[in-house]
Design an enzyme around this catalytic site. Structure first.
Site, PDB file in Angstrom:
ATOM      1  N   HIS A  20       0.854  -1.194   0.024  1.00 25.28           N
ATOM      2  CA  HIS A  20       0.186   0.019  -0.002  1.00 25.28           C
ATOM      3  C   HIS A  20       0.820   1.357   0.121  1.00 25.28           C
ATOM      4  O   HIS A  20       0.510   2.183  -0.592  1.00 25.28           O
ATOM      5  CB  HIS A  20      -0.825  -0.179   1.291  1.00 25.28           C
ATOM      6  N   ASP A 114      -5.380   5.733   0.803  1.00 23.53           N
ATOM      7  CA  ASP A 114      -5.454   4.795  -0.131  1.00 23.53           C
ATOM      8  C   ASP A 114      -7.138   4.202   0.469  1.00 23.53           C
ATOM      9  O   ASP A 114      -7.590   4.678   1.220  1.00 23.53           O
ATOM     10  CB  ASP A 114      -4.650   3.492   0.053  1.00 23.53           C
TER      11      ASP A 114
END
Length: 468
Positions: A20, A114
């Protein structure tokens, strides 16, 4: 030179996990270096693997990119399962976000998060901060994510009622087997419901890789009716192809690769979090040995209980491979194979002229790095949306997918099948796959050029932020 106080300021927030953090950090670096921004990278350090902490403490990050660590939180009652655990860590960490955002100077123009951090929307709405999501996976997963609440409502949460395929409007059908259990998760519904409310969605893809899906997201009546926010394909954003730091470990890899013939090596790595069972690791080792092909293998210790056993420990392993690989394997393959227990300089390996194949878990970052460096893939998905990615790679002709045999309820790819796919990807039979990935490589490179589609997409967004 313009001071940081006068440059447009944006913040980026990533959930824990090297997969991520990496693309969001690359986005932050591009905004600073290519677009003259001041960027604050908000780092969630609770449950962060060692590799993530090392990446964010790199002394060579651009001077206008500042990493701010959010306070650790107590998640001692952690639930099982990566997605649920990440959501819990993020939920607890976000309690400190209002104070942090209010005190950033100069005030930020926008926040980019995210998908796991999309709960920040409630906070940024109160602070009147425009918020964008960076979808660090495919446009296909983005389309499914936005359609998932509709699917869930149609079957009233009972996914056994779904037929063999899921038809996302305007997109290629998705096989149910590729969505269960990694993607069809009721825990992600709140996140999915939030997507239409963000200011815009950045996606780590490019026009030529997923043209049908991107067109559907922009023009299909379903997505127009949500309404779907503007979509900005800005990929492939991957780790920069810079010379590897001169550590003994990285030098060992590159020196060994330099001694191998062009296009003769297969690279084996299951990402920062992937692990194999003891039986599967043994079969993979025997298959590599039987193939008689050269290989580099990041062989982490086996884990019989979880395919994502090293997700929160990426970058940390001191076990010696001889203790968990077949007896005599390292001796029998010495000179032909190079094995490491925890880490390899992946970008340097994939970009090396001797490497022509990649056994990969199909995490999206690894997929993009492989395509960007023109390396054909052997798809070996393990968890999350990786089966979706694997199916996509096979459909576009850049990967082969070994067949697993089922025995006593367990699926294992046998040694003969490993031998077959490794030979396929490196020998004459795999020329079509290798040619196709080189074609896609060309489109990726072009998309990132100054006048390319992805560069233009990011420039358009940067212009909006400057003028806000």
């Amino acid at each position: 030179m313009e001071s940081s106080q006068k440059k447009p300021h944006v913040a980026v927030l990533a959930s824990p996990g090297i997969g991520h953090v990496t693309p969001l950090l690359e986005l932050a670096k591009r905004l600073v270096v290519d677009h003259g921004f001041h960027v604050t990278f908000l780092s969630i350090i609770t449950d962060a693997p060692p590799a993530q902490l090392q990446l964010l403490s790199n002394p060579y990050l651009p001077s206008d990119l500042h990493v701010v660590s959010l306070p650790r939180v107590d998640v001692s009652q952690q639930p099982i399962g990566i997605s649920v655990r990440i959501f819990l860590v993020v939920q607890e960490t976000l309690k400190s976000l209002p104070f942090v955002l209010k005190n950033l100077q100069p005030p930020i123009k926008s926040l980019v998060v995210d998908p796991f951090c999309i709960e920040a929307l409630e906070i940024t709405a109160d602070l009147s901060i425009p918020t964008y999501v960076f979808m660090t996976s495919s446009a296909s997963l983005l389309a499914f994510t936005m359609y998932f609440p509709t699917i869930n409502a149609e079957v009233n949460g009972d996914y056994s009622k779904i037929a063999e395929e899921v038809i996302v409007p305007g997109c290629k059908p998705l096989l149910l087997d590729d969505l269960v259990p990694g993607v069809l998760l009721p825990e992600v519904l709140p996140m999915c419901n939030s997507f239409p409310t963000v200011k815009g969605i950045l996606v780590n893809t490019w026009e030529e890789l997923e043209p049908v899906t991107l067109l559907s997201l922009r023009e299909n009546p379903f997505f127009l009716g949500l309404p779907a926010p503007p979509v900005y394909p800005i990929g492939p954003l991957t780790k920069e192809d810079k010379p590897v730091t001169s550590t003994l470990e990285s030098s060992k890899f590159l020196t060994w690769l330099d001694e191998q013939p062009i296009g003769s090596v297969v690279y084996v790595s299951f990402g920062s979090g992937g692990t194999l069972s003891r039986e599967q690791m043994s079969e993979l080792a025997w298959g590599l040995e039987l193939s008689q092909k050269r290989f580099v293998w990041v062989a982490r210790p086996p884990n019989d209980s979880s395919a994502s056993g090293s997700f929160f420990k990426a970058g940390f392993n001191t076990d010696y491979p001889a203790s968990y690989l077949p007896e005599g394997f390292l001796d029998r393959t010495r000179g032909r194979g190079l094995v490491t227990p925890s880490w390899a300089p992946q970008v340097a390996v994939l970009s090396h002229r001797s490497v022509a194949g990649f056994v990969t878990h199909c995490g999206w970052n690894s997929v993009l790095e492989s395509v960007l460096h023109g390396v054909a893939m052997i798809a070996w998905p393990l968890y999350a949306e990786q089966r979706m990615n694997a199916r996509f790679l096979v459909d576009v002709g850049v990967a082969v997918w070994p067949e697993a045999e089922e025995d006593d309820g367990k699926k294992v790819v046998g040694r003969c099948e490993v031998e077959r796919v490794v030979r396929t990807i490196l020998e004459e039979e795999g020329e079509g796959v290798r040619r196709r990935v080189r074609e896609l490589q060309g489109t990726a490179v072009k998309a990132l050029e100054v006048d390319g589609s992805s560069s233009g997409s990011l420039e358009g967004l940067a212009k909006e932020w400057r003028e806000a």
